[in-house]
Design a protein around this motif. Sequence first.
Motif, PDB file in Angstrom:
ATOM      1  N   LYS A  59       0.833  -1.209   0.000  1.00 51.72           N
ATOM      2  CA  LYS A  59       0.000   0.000   0.000  1.00 51.72           C
ATOM      3  C   LYS A  59       0.864   1.253   0.000  1.00 51.72           C
ATOM      4  O   LYS A  59       0.551   2.247  -0.669  1.00 51.72           O
ATOM      5  CB  LYS A  59      -0.936  -0.007   1.209  1.00 51.72           C
ATOM      6  N   CYS A  60       1.965   1.205   0.745  1.00 49.19           N
ATOM      7  CA  CYS A  60       2.860   2.361   0.784  1.00 49.19           C
ATOM      8  C   CYS A  60       3.546   2.576  -0.558  1.00 49.19           C
ATOM      9  O   CYS A  60       3.619   3.706  -1.062  1.00 49.19           O
ATOM     10  CB  CYS A  60       3.911   2.183   1.880  1.00 49.19           C
ATOM     11  N   THR A  61       4.052   1.502  -1.146  1.00 49.30           N
ATOM     12  CA  THR A  61       4.792   1.644  -2.398  1.00 49.30           C
ATOM     13  C   THR A  61       3.875   1.910  -3.592  1.00 49.30           C
ATOM     14  O   THR A  61       4.362   2.323  -4.648  1.00 49.30           O
ATOM     15  CB  THR A  61       5.629   0.382  -2.684  1.00 49.30           C
ATOM     16  N   SER A  62       2.561   1.689  -3.432  1.00 54.75           N
ATOM     17  CA  SER A  62       1.638   2.035  -4.513  1.00 54.75           C
ATOM     18  C   SER A  62       1.711   3.525  -4.828  1.00 54.75           C
ATOM     19  O   SER A  62       1.347   3.968  -5.918  1.00 54.75           O
ATOM     20  CB  SER A  62       0.204   1.654  -4.135  1.00 54.75           C
ATOM     21  N   LEU A  63       2.182   4.282  -3.868  1.00 49.30           N
ATOM     22  CA  LEU A  63       2.361   5.715  -4.048  1.00 49.30           C
ATOM     23  C   LEU A  63       3.355   6.017  -5.166  1.00 49.30           C
ATOM     24  O   LEU A  63       3.289   7.073  -5.798  1.00 49.30           O
ATOM     25  CB  LEU A  63       2.865   6.322  -2.732  1.00 49.30           C
ATOM     26  N   PHE A  64       4.257   5.081  -5.428  1.00 51.52           N
ATOM     27  CA  PHE A  64       5.315   5.311  -6.397  1.00 51.52           C
ATOM     28  C   PHE A  64       4.964   4.801  -7.787  1.00 51.52           C
ATOM     29  O   PHE A  64       5.831   4.722  -8.653  1.00 51.52           O
ATOM     30  CB  PHE A  64       6.615   4.661  -5.914  1.00 51.52           C
ATOM     31  N   PHE A  65       3.701   4.443  -7.996  1.00 49.29           N
ATOM     32  CA  PHE A  65       3.278   4.111  -9.344  1.00 49.29           C
ATOM     33  C   PHE A  65       3.423   5.373 -10.197  1.00 49.29           C
ATOM     34  O   PHE A  65       2.938   6.447  -9.833  1.00 49.29           O
ATOM     35  CB  PHE A  65       1.832   3.635  -9.368  1.00 49.29           C
ATOM     36  N   ASP A  66       4.118   5.218 -11.313  1.00 49.16           N
ATOM     37  CA  ASP A  66       4.321   6.326 -12.240  1.00 49.16           C
ATOM     38  C   ASP A  66       5.105   7.477 -11.623  1.00 49.16           C
ATOM     39  O   ASP A  66       4.842   8.642 -11.893  1.00 49.16           O
ATOM     40  CB  ASP A  66       2.976   6.836 -12.777  1.00 49.16           C
ATOM     41  N   VAL A  67       6.066   7.152 -10.783  1.00 52.10           N
ATOM     42  CA  VAL A  67       7.001   8.164 -10.312  1.00 52.10           C
ATOM     43  C   VAL A  67       7.897   8.571 -11.482  1.00 52.10           C
ATOM     44  O   VAL A  67       8.254   7.741 -12.326  1.00 52.10           O
ATOM     45  CB  VAL A  67       7.851   7.641  -9.132  1.00 52.10           C
ATOM     46  N   GLU A  68       8.214   9.838 -11.576  1.00 50.36           N
ATOM     47  CA  GLU A  68       9.060  10.341 -12.648  1.00 50.36           C
ATOM     48  C   GLU A  68      10.463  10.582 -12.101  1.00 50.36           C
ATOM     49  O   GLU A  68      10.666  11.459 -11.263  1.00 50.36           O
ATOM     50  CB  GLU A  68       8.483  11.620 -13.248  1.00 50.36           C
ATOM     51  N   VAL A  69      11.399   9.758 -12.557  1.00 49.26           N
ATOM     52  CA  VAL A  69      12.771   9.833 -12.054  1.00 49.26           C
ATOM     53  C   VAL A  69      13.647  10.571 -13.054  1.00 49.26           C
ATOM     54  O   VAL A  69      13.470  10.459 -14.264  1.00 49.26           O
ATOM     55  CB  VAL A  69      13.341   8.426 -11.780  1.00 49.26           C
TER      56      VAL A  69
END
Length: 248
Positions: A59-69
């Motif tokens: 649930k926490c890492t779902s936040l990083f879906f489509d993170v722009e690096v």
Amino acid sequence: MYIVEIKDISETKTDHTQFEILLQYVDKNESHYIFKFRKEKILLNGESPELKVYNLASKCTSLFFDVEVGIDKNGLLSHIHNYREIYSKWKTLKQNLCKLYEDALSQQYIDEINTVIENRDILVFYMRKEIFLQFYFSVYFKRYSKGKSENISNFFFDEIQYENSYEIGINDELIMIKQESKSVDKRGLHESFGNIKSTQQEHDEGEVPESAITAKYLLDKNKKILQTAEIKVESSGNDTKEIHIHLK
């Protein structure tokens, strides 16, 4: 879309992790190449993890879906371009998670994630731990002389420094790159993979196993896109990590 398979092999057991990675080129500016990155469908030993701690982590890492690096010209992740969006989403998600997971261990985990996300620099360091990104970009942005390139860089949580030698070959369809690396410092795989930092006293008491990386990469000659990568990391302490990356 890539499929990543990782085998952790020790004298007593072998653990297998698999996940999918979406990596999509977005844009570039003066200092960075910008990629959309998403990690999903994680399997541990062939099964979806059902433990409470994994559900919370998911649930926490779902936040990083489509993170722009942002990848700099040395192939290193050095910026999160949509940081404000991630931080805004986290504030809402954190409130919901604190209501859903009220036990002390879960609250501690949420606090640790909060510490990471509240500071952009810490979040960048956290994202650098992603093994896929480390090895995917390790073969780009290199200058070759007579088919060879050498450098010094860090792998595995930015804690182990390696002397790297790359050798390139090209045919009508593929670019083939071989990597051979040896650790410069004394930390071994059991420390780097476990994200454990040794004290100076521990180093003085005995020599920690050295580690070496051998890898083969195949890239499409025209598109310059990685097709497959076979990576093996060995330690004199008998820990081995095998990493296989291929296009889905």
